[in-house]
Design a protein around this motif. Structure first.
Motif, PDB file in Angstrom:
ATOM      1  N   PRO A 154     -12.259 -13.239 -13.615  1.00  0.00           N
ATOM      2  CA  PRO A 154     -11.370 -12.586 -14.587  1.00  0.00           C
ATOM      3  C   PRO A 154     -11.097 -11.135 -14.191  1.00  0.00           C
ATOM      4  O   PRO A 154     -11.999 -10.435 -13.746  1.00  0.00           O
ATOM      5  CB  PRO A 154     -12.139 -12.645 -15.898  1.00  0.00           C
ATOM      6  N   GLY A 155      -9.868 -10.701 -14.333  1.00  0.00           N
ATOM      7  CA  GLY A 155      -9.491  -9.334 -14.016  1.00  0.00           C
ATOM      8  C   GLY A 155      -8.202  -9.322 -13.235  1.00  0.00           C
ATOM      9  O   GLY A 155      -7.528 -10.344 -13.083  1.00  0.00           O
ATOM     10  N   LYS A 156      -7.851  -8.128 -12.718  1.00  0.00           N
ATOM     11  CA  LYS A 156      -6.629  -8.006 -11.927  1.00  0.00           C
ATOM     12  C   LYS A 156      -6.788  -6.878 -10.928  1.00  0.00           C
ATOM     13  O   LYS A 156      -7.754  -6.117 -10.971  1.00  0.00           O
ATOM     14  CB  LYS A 156      -5.420  -7.778 -12.822  1.00  0.00           C
ATOM     15  N   ILE A 157      -5.824  -6.777 -10.015  1.00  0.00           N
ATOM     16  CA  ILE A 157      -5.819  -5.721  -9.021  1.00  0.00           C
ATOM     17  C   ILE A 157      -4.693  -4.770  -9.383  1.00  0.00           C
ATOM     18  O   ILE A 157      -3.548  -5.192  -9.536  1.00  0.00           O
ATOM     19  CB  ILE A 157      -5.638  -6.297  -7.609  1.00  0.00           C
ATOM     20  N   GLU A 158      -5.041  -3.486  -9.548  1.00  0.00           N
ATOM     21  CA  GLU A 158      -4.061  -2.479  -9.954  1.00  0.00           C
ATOM     22  C   GLU A 158      -3.800  -1.498  -8.821  1.00  0.00           C
ATOM     23  O   GLU A 158      -4.687  -1.197  -8.023  1.00  0.00           O
ATOM     24  CB  GLU A 158      -4.563  -1.701 -11.180  1.00  0.00           C
ATOM     25  N   LYS A 159      -2.576  -0.987  -8.798  1.00  0.00           N
ATOM     26  CA  LYS A 159      -2.186   0.040  -7.840  1.00  0.00           C
ATOM     27  C   LYS A 159      -2.701   1.378  -8.357  1.00  0.00           C
ATOM     28  O   LYS A 159      -2.482   1.727  -9.509  1.00  0.00           O
ATOM     29  CB  LYS A 159      -0.659   0.066  -7.725  1.00  0.00           C
ATOM     30  N   VAL A 160      -3.400   2.148  -7.495  1.00  0.00           N
ATOM     31  CA  VAL A 160      -4.010   3.415  -7.885  1.00  0.00           C
ATOM     32  C   VAL A 160      -3.586   4.497  -6.899  1.00  0.00           C
ATOM     33  O   VAL A 160      -3.623   4.291  -5.678  1.00  0.00           O
ATOM     34  CB  VAL A 160      -5.558   3.289  -7.879  1.00  0.00           C
ATOM     35  N   ALA A 161      -3.181   5.658  -7.417  1.00  0.00           N
ATOM     36  CA  ALA A 161      -2.797   6.781  -6.565  1.00  0.00           C
ATOM     37  C   ALA A 161      -4.017   7.334  -5.829  1.00  0.00           C
ATOM     38  O   ALA A 161      -5.131   7.322  -6.361  1.00  0.00           O
ATOM     39  CB  ALA A 161      -2.157   7.880  -7.411  1.00  0.00           C
ATOM     40  N   CYS A 162      -3.801   7.809  -4.616  1.00  0.00           N
ATOM     41  CA  CYS A 162      -4.885   8.416  -3.835  1.00  0.00           C
ATOM     42  C   CYS A 162      -4.273   9.434  -2.878  1.00  0.00           C
ATOM     43  O   CYS A 162      -3.058   9.598  -2.818  1.00  0.00           O
ATOM     44  CB  CYS A 162      -5.652   7.342  -3.063  1.00  0.00           C
ATOM     45  N   GLU A 163      -5.130  10.132  -2.116  1.00  0.00           N
ATOM     46  CA  GLU A 163      -4.635  11.067  -1.113  1.00  0.00           C
ATOM     47  C   GLU A 163      -3.835  10.307  -0.065  1.00  0.00           C
ATOM     48  O   GLU A 163      -4.177   9.178   0.289  1.00  0.00           O
ATOM     49  CB  GLU A 163      -5.803  11.780  -0.420  1.00  0.00           C
TER      50      GLU A 163
END
Length: 124
Positions: free
Chosen positions: A64-73
Motif C-alpha cells: 500500500p502507498g504510492k510514489i511521489e515526485k519530490v523536489a531536490c537539488e
C-alpha cells in the motif's frame, strides 16, 4: 499500490553490503515537453534488511502507498540508452498509506468562526 519489481546490491558508506528493493507505481499518462502524450510508471528504490534470497521472494509483492515526485537539488542524469545528459531537480520517493493518513490526521480540527468579525472562535 506499488509493486516490488527488482532489487540491487549496494555498499554503505562504511563498506557494508545491503540490498534495496526497486518499487514501481501504477501506469500514468504524462505529457512531454513537446506536447506528446506517453505512458510511464514512477519508480523508486528503498533500503531493506533482506538478504538476496529475501529480495527474490519479495519481487512481485504489492505494498500500500504510492510514489511521489519530490523536489531536490539539481543534478545531472545520463540516459543509459542514448547517452544524453539532462539536468533534473526532482526525485521520486515512496510514501506509505500510514504516512498519508498521518498527514491527514495532522490537519487542524474544525474551528468555529465568528462571521461578524471573520475570526476563529477560541474557547475560554
Amino acid at each position: 499500490m506499488v509493486t516490488v519489481i527488482g532489487y540491487d546490491k549496494r555498499l554503505s558508506e562504511d563498506g557494508r553490503e545491503f540490498f534495496t528493493l526497486t518499487i514501481q507505481g501504477g501506469v500514468e499518462v504524462v505529457q512531454s515537453q513537446n506536447g506528446n502524450l506517453y505512458m510511464t510508471a514512477r519508480k523508486s528504490s528503498i533500503p531493506s534488511t533482506f538478504d538476496e534470497e529475501g529480495c527474490k521472494l519479495a519481487v512481485g509483492t504489492e505494498i500500500p502507498g504510492k510514489i511521489e515526485k519530490v523536489a531536490c537539488e539539481e543534478y545531472e542524469y545520463v540516459n543509459k540508452d542514448t547517452g544524453e545528459v539532462i539536468s533534473l531537480s526532482h526525485t521520486y520517493q515512496y510514501v506509505s498509506e500510514e504516512k498519508k493518513q498521518d498527514k491527514q490526521s495532522s490537519m487542524p480540527e474544525f474551528m468555529p468562526v465568528d462571521f461578524e468579525q471573520n475570526v476563529p472562535v477560541v474557547a475560554q
